[in-house]
Write an enzyme that holds these catalytic residues in place. Structure first.
Site, mmCIF file in Angstrom:
data_model
loop_
_atom_site.group_PDB
_atom_site.id
_atom_site.type_symbol
_atom_site.label_atom_id
_atom_site.label_comp_id
_atom_site.label_asym_id
_atom_site.label_seq_id
_atom_site.Cartn_x
_atom_site.Cartn_y
_atom_site.Cartn_z
ATOM 1 N N CYS A 73 -2.357 76.138 60.217
ATOM 2 C CA CYS A 73 -1.952 76.647 61.238
ATOM 3 C C CYS A 73 -2.814 77.349 62.434
ATOM 4 O O CYS A 73 -3.507 78.295 62.066
ATOM 5 C CB CYS A 73 -0.713 77.731 60.973
ATOM 6 S SG CYS A 73 0.098 78.140 62.527
ATOM 7 N N CYS A 191 -3.031 71.605 67.727
ATOM 8 C CA CYS A 191 -1.933 72.117 66.721
ATOM 9 C C CYS A 191 -1.833 70.934 65.793
ATOM 10 O O CYS A 191 -1.559 69.807 66.068
ATOM 11 C CB CYS A 191 -0.839 72.313 67.509
ATOM 12 S SG CYS A 191 0.648 72.599 66.724
#
Length: 248
Positions: A73, A191
């Site tokens: 993440c 991301c």
């Protein structure tokens, strides 16, 4: 090689894209093992609460005997302050060592930064799914690492499950709106939850510059960490770094 992935509970993309990339390798066989931290909305508050669950995930993946572990993440680390990936990776490695594991430890945040340095990138452009305040923190984080972000777009999606459903044509439209003049590398997805693997090679062909994503940077870092050749087709020039040059 066992790859451990620490992921937000609402993430789905990295667990599909990373196997799709690494299973194209002809030099290694990989298996993938995940542990999840609760997070549904990409906000400072939920990211902070999610990060607090890290130690449990490390223990669980340590029990699986993984060879390399990726904290998957990017914004969770970049939103906590400049250079935070180093402290996070060191903390995870220290925890693993206490339990007798010598697994390699990586993070999506560190993998992106270190991959850009390995590519010699001085100026980049990027597309993020985040709300603008978080996207600004990602840009500042990268620039603190000595890499100029010439242009960027934030798609302003807060629901993390929805990030995993952003259509490729929306990502490509954002990329096409960037000023790529003088840009060394385009990060088409900063991301691991925003789907992008199928866009990397077409975008590189269209824009004529190297194109990477958080996922391809993570795969590059994993291969480098275990000493495996980086020679994977169809996912951009980064992942063909060690491809043999055809004889003339």
């Amino acid at each position: 090689m066992k790859v451990g992935l620490i992921v937000p509970s609402s993430n789905t993309t990295v667990e599909t894209e990373m196997p799709r990339i690494l299973n194209r390798s002809t030099s290694q066989n990989f298996s993938f093992h995940s542990s999840r931290m609760r997070m549904k909305s990409v906000s400072k508050e939920q990211l902070r609460a999610m990060n607090a669950q890290r130690e449990r995930c490390v223990i669980e993946l340590g029990d699986a005997g993984v060879d390399v572990m990726l904290y998957a993440c990017l914004v969770a680390i970049m939103s906590t302050g400049a250079g935070a990936h180093r402290a996070a990776e060191f903390g995870i490695a220290e925890q693993l060592a206490t339990g007798g594991s010598g697994a390699k430890v990586l993070s999506s945040a560190g993998a992106l930064v270190e991959t850009l340095h390995a590519m010699g990138a001085k100026t980049i452009a990027l597309v993020t799914p985040y709300l603008r305040p978080l996207a600004e923190e990602v840009v500042a984080y990268i620039e603190h690492e000595g890499i100029r972000v010439a242009d960027w777009r934030a798609l302003e999606v807060a629901d993390n499950a929805e990030v995993g459903r952003i259509p490729g044509n929306r990502v490509m439209a954002a990329a096409r709106s960037l000023d790529l003049d003088g840009v060394d590398v385009l990060v088409i997805s900063a991301c691991v939850q925003m789907p992008s693997l199928d866009l990397v090679q077409p975008a590189e062909d269209e824009f004529g510059i190297p194109v990477i994503s958080a996922a391809t940077a993570g795969a590059f870092a994993i291969l480098r960490s275990i000493g495996a050749p980086v020679d994977i087709d169809g996912a951009g020039s980064l992942l063909r770094t060690d491809a043999a040059v055809p004889a003339s």
